[in-house]
Write a protein that holds these residues in place. Structure first.
Motif, PDB file in Angstrom:
ATOM      1  N   LYS A 122       0.833  -1.206   0.000  1.00 29.58           N
ATOM      2  CA  LYS A 122       0.000   0.000   0.000  1.00 29.58           C
ATOM      3  C   LYS A 122       0.868   1.256   0.000  1.00 29.58           C
ATOM      4  CE  LYS A 122      -3.758   2.325   2.448  1.00 29.58           C
ATOM      5  NZ  LYS A 122      -4.695   2.285   3.602  1.00 29.58           N
ATOM      6  N   ILE A 123       1.937   1.239   0.818  1.00 33.11           N
ATOM      7  CA  ILE A 123       2.854   2.387   0.846  1.00 33.11           C
ATOM      8  C   ILE A 123       3.525   2.547  -0.515  1.00 33.11           C
ATOM      9  CG2 ILE A 123       4.934   3.353   1.913  1.00 33.11           C
ATOM     10  CD1 ILE A 123       4.166   1.750   4.464  1.00 33.11           C
ATOM     11  N   GLU A 124       3.971   1.433  -1.090  1.00 28.62           N
ATOM     12  CA  GLU A 124       4.639   1.489  -2.394  1.00 28.62           C
ATOM     13  C   GLU A 124       3.732   2.116  -3.444  1.00 28.62           C
ATOM     14  OE1 GLU A 124       7.222  -1.726  -4.877  1.00 28.62           O
ATOM     15  OE2 GLU A 124       5.058  -2.062  -4.861  1.00 28.62           O
ATOM     16  N   ARG A 125       2.453   1.750  -3.445  1.00 19.97           N
ATOM     17  CA  ARG A 125       1.509   2.323  -4.418  1.00 19.97           C
ATOM     18  C   ARG A 125       1.352   3.819  -4.242  1.00 19.97           C
ATOM     19  NH1 ARG A 125      -1.560  -2.306  -3.136  1.00 19.97           N
ATOM     20  NH2 ARG A 125      -2.949  -1.075  -1.822  1.00 19.97           N
ATOM     21  N   GLY A 126       1.448   4.279  -2.998  1.00 20.58           N
ATOM     22  CA  GLY A 126       1.262   5.699  -2.739  1.00 20.58           C
ATOM     23  C   GLY A 126       2.485   6.540  -3.021  1.00 20.58           C
ATOM     24  N   VAL A 127       3.655   5.894  -3.058  1.00 22.06           N
ATOM     25  CA  VAL A 127       4.918   6.643  -3.125  1.00 22.06           C
ATOM     26  C   VAL A 127       5.570   6.597  -4.500  1.00 22.06           C
ATOM     27  CG1 VAL A 127       7.288   6.691  -2.245  1.00 22.06           C
ATOM     28  CG2 VAL A 127       5.382   6.399  -0.662  1.00 22.06           C
ATOM     29  N   TYR A 128       5.618   5.420  -5.113  1.00 21.91           N
ATOM     30  CA  TYR A 128       6.454   5.248  -6.303  1.00 21.91           C
ATOM     31  C   TYR A 128       5.703   5.431  -7.615  1.00 21.91           C
ATOM     32  CZ  TYR A 128      10.420   3.467  -3.627  1.00 21.91           C
ATOM     33  OH  TYR A 128      11.482   3.340  -2.774  1.00 21.91           O
ATOM     34  N   ARG A 129       6.463   5.813  -8.642  1.00 23.89           N
ATOM     35  CA  ARG A 129       5.932   5.784  -9.994  1.00 23.89           C
ATOM     36  C   ARG A 129       5.589   4.341 -10.349  1.00 23.89           C
ATOM     37  NH1 ARG A 129      11.046   9.322 -12.422  1.00 23.89           N
ATOM     38  NH2 ARG A 129      11.454  10.323 -10.418  1.00 23.89           N
ATOM     39  N   VAL A 130       4.635   4.172 -11.243  1.00 20.08           N
ATOM     40  CA  VAL A 130       4.149   2.830 -11.571  1.00 20.08           C
ATOM     41  C   VAL A 130       5.294   1.918 -11.989  1.00 20.08           C
ATOM     42  CG1 VAL A 130       2.673   1.505 -13.133  1.00 20.08           C
ATOM     43  CG2 VAL A 130       1.871   3.681 -12.214  1.00 20.08           C
ATOM     44  N   GLU A 131       6.259   2.456 -12.754  1.00 17.35           N
ATOM     45  CA  GLU A 131       7.376   1.636 -13.236  1.00 17.35           C
ATOM     46  C   GLU A 131       8.244   1.106 -12.100  1.00 17.35           C
ATOM     47  OE1 GLU A 131       7.397   5.309 -16.023  1.00 17.35           O
ATOM     48  OE2 GLU A 131       6.538   4.741 -14.076  1.00 17.35           O
ATOM     49  N   GLN A 132       8.210   1.780 -10.951  1.00 11.39           N
ATOM     50  CA  GLN A 132       9.063   1.393  -9.828  1.00 11.39           C
ATOM     51  C   GLN A 132       8.340   0.565  -8.771  1.00 11.39           C
ATOM     52  OE1 GLN A 132      10.482   5.606  -9.231  1.00 11.39           O
ATOM     53  NE2 GLN A 132      12.453   4.589  -8.987  1.00 11.39           N
ATOM     54  N   GLN A 133       7.092   0.240  -9.026  1.00 11.28           N
ATOM     55  CA  GLN A 133       6.328  -0.567  -8.070  1.00 11.28           C
ATOM     56  C   GLN A 133       6.615  -2.050  -8.329  1.00 11.28           C
ATOM     57  OE1 GLN A 133       2.184   0.607  -8.150  1.00 11.28           O
ATOM     58  NE2 GLN A 133       2.700   2.782  -7.989  1.00 11.28           N
ATOM     59  N   LEU A 134       7.530  -2.598  -7.541  1.00  8.57           N
ATOM     60  CA  LEU A 134       8.009  -3.963  -7.770  1.00  8.57           C
ATOM     61  C   LEU A 134       7.228  -5.025  -7.003  1.00  8.57           C
ATOM     62  CD1 LEU A 134      11.880  -3.393  -7.563  1.00  8.57           C
ATOM     63  CD2 LEU A 134      10.431  -3.462  -9.606  1.00  8.57           C
ATOM     64  N   MET A 135       6.529  -4.634  -5.930  1.00 10.47           N
ATOM     65  CA  MET A 135       5.983  -5.644  -5.023  1.00 10.47           C
ATOM     66  C   MET A 135       4.488  -5.882  -5.146  1.00 10.47           C
ATOM     67  SD  MET A 135       8.153  -4.988  -1.526  1.00 10.47           S
ATOM     68  CE  MET A 135       7.953  -3.203  -1.534  1.00 10.47           C
TER      69      MET A 135
END
Length: 310
Positions: A122-135
């Motif tokens: 959830k944190i990753e979705r809120g923080v990173y650009r789509v290309e950087q969402q690895l998990m």
């Protein structure tokens, strides 16, 4: 004998406790035969932002710890003897205090549960650009370890229970690899989802954990390696170097996967004395904020926090 803690139980009444339900089903935890409710269970309280405070105990409860049976019998025997002598056994009133307390969790390897992975995602979705969402396709610790090329038993995560920051890393024989760091609401994060964040407190908590880990590695004679996005976290790396907290001993320009996102892969050596001094300042400030029970609406500029680099 009046104030003896015989059992510690935990309710499963709210959806953030789903992990406990799973562990009951798998036989790791035992469900209590009796549901013991706190005296306050029938009262209603107005919590943070006028939200109603709920009690998790009302559904079912699990047993976290229990007093030794022989000791319990001894206590009951003494209580009965006192009752025979007509000694008054009064309930002891304990004042209850509700606070907006923040907590930080640290887990390793198989102790990282699917619920932890979901919070990180959830944190990753809120923080990173789509290309950087690895998990986003990860469901368990093994998936996270595989994503970052880390052995499961070496995988470490630290995250805020408030769900506004996390750090993922692993230590090997030569160095510590910070695989990922993310914080909601920071100047370097994206605004992909609306996630509440106590930005100043999260910044200080995360800085304390990152600096602590760096200092721990330095005292073992190990360097720290991580991949820094050039227009965000690499800028912070340069600021840390300018302050003398670290020395960049290796760096290599790269792209993030198949995207056009510029990265710098860096290895840094810690200046132990400087970082110890910085860490002491951060911990002092963190303790003051905790004691005051500061919330996100009541922060003021403080010269000790303006220059914290992550």
């Amino acid at each position: 004998d009046e104030v003896v803690l015989k059992e510690v139980t935990c309710g499963t009444g709210y959806n953030d406790l789903g992990e406990l339900e799973r562990r009951i089903d798998e036989g790791e935890l035992q469900q209590t035969e009796e549901i013991i409710l706190p005296k306050e269970s029938e009262r209603e309280y107005e919590g943070y932002k006028r939200r109603r405070v709920w009690i998790d105990s009302k559904d079912k409860q699990i047993l976290l710890a229990s007093m030794d049976e022989e000791k319990r019998k001894e206590i009951e025997k003494r209580r009965k003897e006192r009752a025979k002598k007509n000694e008054d056994l009064k309930d002891i009133e304990v004042p209850i205090e509700y606070k907006n307390a923040r907590e930080v969790e640290g887990h390793t390897g198989k102790e990282i549960y699917p619920s932890d992975v979901e919070r990180i995602k959830k944190i990753e979705r809120g923080v990173y650009r789509v290309e950087q969402q690895l998990m986003q396709d990860c469901e368990k610790a093994e998936d996270v370890a595989s994503t970052y090329g880390i052995e499961l038993d070496k995988l470490e995560i630290v995250l805020s229970k408030d769900g506004d920051w996390y750090m993922i890393g692993a230590e090997d024989e030569k160095e510590y690899h910070i695989a990922d760091v993310a914080m909601v609401g920071g100047v370097n994060s994206q605004r992909n989802e609306q996630i509440g964040a106590d930005v100043k407190m999260a910044t200080i908590e995360l800085a304390e954990r990152v600096y602590s880990k760096m200092l721990e590695m330095a005292e073992k004679g190990k360097n720290v390696r991580y991949e820094a996005t050039r227009d965000t976290s690499y800028i912070n790396t340069k600021k840390m170097a300018e302050k003398g907290l670290i020395e960049i001993i290796e760096e290599k320009e790269a792209k993030f996967g198949n995207s056009d996102i510029d990265m710098n892969n860096v290895v840094v050596k810690v200046n132990v004395d400087k970082l110890k001094e910085e860490l002491a300042n951060i911990r002092e400030l963190l303790e003051k904020l905790r004691q005051r029970g500061v919330t996100k609406a009541s922060f003021r500029k403080n010269r000790n926090t303006d220059n914290i680099s992550l």
